[in-house]
Design an enzyme around this catalytic site. Structure first.
Site, PDB file in Angstrom:
ATOM      1  N   LYS A  56     -13.152 -23.757  -6.149  1.00 30.18           N
ATOM      2  CA  LYS A  56     -11.719 -23.509  -6.077  1.00 30.18           C
ATOM      3  C   LYS A  56     -11.516 -22.006  -5.862  1.00 30.18           C
ATOM      4  CE  LYS A  56     -10.861 -27.786  -7.559  1.00 30.18           C
ATOM      5  NZ  LYS A  56     -10.306 -28.821  -6.715  1.00 30.18           N
ATOM      6  N   LYS A 102     -19.572 -28.161  -4.506  1.00 29.07           N
ATOM      7  CA  LYS A 102     -18.954 -29.135  -3.612  1.00 29.07           C
ATOM      8  C   LYS A 102     -17.814 -28.519  -2.820  1.00 29.07           C
ATOM      9  CE  LYS A 102     -16.140 -33.325  -4.039  1.00 29.07           C
ATOM     10  NZ  LYS A 102     -14.896 -32.722  -3.556  1.00 29.07           N
ATOM     11  N   HIS A 129     -16.597 -38.835  -1.073  1.00 30.05           N
ATOM     12  CA  HIS A 129     -15.356 -38.614  -1.814  1.00 30.05           C
ATOM     13  C   HIS A 129     -14.371 -39.719  -1.456  1.00 30.05           C
ATOM     14  CE1 HIS A 129     -11.621 -36.831  -3.213  1.00 30.05           C
ATOM     15  NE2 HIS A 129     -12.363 -36.081  -3.990  1.00 30.05           N
ATOM     16  N   ARG A 130     -13.526 -40.104  -2.425  1.00 37.62           N
ATOM     17  CA  ARG A 130     -12.669 -41.274  -2.203  1.00 37.62           C
ATOM     18  C   ARG A 130     -11.209 -40.890  -1.968  1.00 37.62           C
ATOM     19  NH1 ARG A 130     -11.831 -44.030  -8.210  1.00 37.62           N
ATOM     20  NH2 ARG A 130     -11.189 -42.124  -9.282  1.00 37.62           N
ATOM     21  N   SER A 134     -15.300 -36.807 -12.158  1.00 42.20           N
ATOM     22  CA  SER A 134     -14.726 -35.567 -11.667  1.00 42.20           C
ATOM     23  C   SER A 134     -13.222 -35.609 -11.874  1.00 42.20           C
ATOM     24  CB  SER A 134     -15.066 -35.428 -10.183  1.00 42.20           C
ATOM     25  OG  SER A 134     -14.228 -34.505  -9.564  1.00 42.20           O
TER      26      SER A 134
END
Length: 441
Positions: free
Chosen positions: A166, A192, A285-286, A370
């Protein structure tokens, strides 16, 4: 009399067959149906079976050219949902021949493609699918799977640790690589790309890949551990996605990433094939899942999306966190976590598992916890998810008052402490905070 009688027909006559014995090769589906007022449950269930297989609203003469009995979906059981006044679980069996081999895309188009807009239903939700070995064996599934990944990374006996970099949008590639290095150097296994980091004006994909690779190799040399960063290869076209995956392979990094719902199952399966052939791990990733699975009575439950992903291929997939939510939710989450990583999962309605699923040695997928978790959740996460999981802390690492590396150190120390305490037989649920407090000294 004429041999063929036109007209609108009652679905119940053809598609509701309570006496049907399901075949081992059938794909079975459980739907949560809310019929419109005045529509009987049997008619609604039959309509679902018809509209998602061979049916159309009227009798057509071409029906005479094929064997409906061989190809039709059948609603073989209906049960009312406890506590709901007008809701039913309809069980539908589909003959295997309705589906193209090795295509998750076709499977979903058939089962959920059309029927969800059906007028006779107020709402419809696919709760679960039973994928028979005869069909699952036409898929290669995850590029590598849990066991092979552990061997490639040389990490055993504990969950893996990750962190999303981030701020997700706005960093230059150089600073992004720097943040990656700090986290990995501090003790994380993975960092990530955020799901919406693709290739924007402030950071083009090629620059990011390059600086991240540099950070990986530097932290690897300094810690003596294998490190990874999920390089997001998701793109606007499949060709562009493959180009990014190829570049990642050329750099020699261990893992790439894909947003499988926005990218689509066709793109995802192509990428999974490439990763398998080229030794890349694939993190999934969803993004967009809540659009499909958030409403209880309409859409598709995440366990269906999870099964579809295991067939299409991925080595990690995001699976919620469980921490701080309701008890029941915990059981249901653990249900689909097991569907992702185990070989054989027994039917268990209390965990939302409507069918026994036998994956016949298809590799398993690491569930990724997560979102909003931090170091104090570590004991609970270790206990709930067990060793075969990836625990991902974004703000929970980078939000450390002293910076990324100390945040990463804190997470790694906490994890090792929890694993050790568990192995010594201590009760993580009860003594969790104490264990973390001791470790922090």
């Amino acid at each position: 009399g004429v041999g063929f009688k036109a007209g609108v027909k009652d679905y119940r006559l053809t598609y509701y067959t309570p006496e049907y014995k399901t075949k081992d090769t059938d794909i079975l589906a459980a739907f949560r149906m809310t019929p419109q007022p005045g529509v009987p449950a049997e008619e609604a269930g039959a309509a679902v079976a018809a509209e998602s297989s061979t049916g159309t609203w009227t009798t057509v003469w071409t029906d005479g050219l094929t064997s409906l009995d061989r190809y039709k979906g059948r609603c073989y059981d209906i049960e009312p949902v406890a506590g709901e006044e007008n809701q039913y679980i309809a069980y539908v069996a589909y003959p295997l021949d309705l589906f193209e081999e090795g295509s998750v895309t076709n499977m979903l188009t058939s089962i959920v493609g059309d029927v969800f807009g059906f007028k006779a239903l107020r709402a419809l939700x696919x709760e679960d699918l039973r994928i028979p070995p005869a069909y699952s064996k036409t898929f290669l599934g995850p590029p590598h799977g849990i066991q092979v990944e552990r061997d490639k990374l040389n990490k055993y006996g504990r969950p893996l640790l990750g962190c999303t970099i981030k701020p997700k949008l706005g960093l230059s590639a150089k600073n992004y690589g720097r943040a990656v290095y700090e986290c990995l150097r501090g003790g994380l296994d993975f960092t990530k790309d955020d799901e919406n980091v693709n290739s924007q004006p402030f950071m083009r994909w090629r620059d990011r890949f390059l600086f991240v690779a540099e950070a990986l190799f530097k932290s690897q040399a300094e810690t003596g551990e294998i490190k990874g960063h999920y390089l997001n290869a998701t793109a606007g076209t499949c060709e562009e996605m493959m180009k990014r995956a190829v570049f990642a392979r050329e750099l020699g990094v261990p893992i790439v990433m894909h947003d499988y719902l926005t990218g689509g199952f066709t793109a995802n399966t192509s990428l999974a094939f490439y990763c398998r052939d080229n030794g890349l791990l694939l993190h999934i990733h969803r993004a967009m899942h809540a659009v499909i699975d958030r409403q209880k009575d309409h859409g598709m439950h995440f366990r269906v999306l999870a099964k579809a992903l295991r067939m299409s291929g991925g080595d990690h997939i995001h699976a919620g966190t469980v921490v701080g939510k309701l008890e029941g939710e915990r059981e249901v989450t653990l249900g689909f976590v097991d569907l992702l990583r185990d070989d054989y999962i027994e039917k268990d309605r209390s965990r939302g598992i409507y069918f026994t699923q036998d994956w016949v040695s298809m590799p398993g997928v690491f569930p990724v916890a997560s979102g909003g978790i931090h170091v104090w959740h570590m004991p609970a996460l270790t206990e709930i998810f067990g060793d075969d999981s990836v625990l991902q802390f974004g703000g929970g690492t980078l939000g450390h008052p002293w910076g990324n590396a100390p945040g990463a150190v804190a997470n790694r120390v906490a994890l090792e402490a929890c694993v050790q305490a568990r192995n010594e037989g201590r009760d993580l649920a009860r003594e969790g905070n104490e264990i973390i407090r001791e470790a922090s000294k």
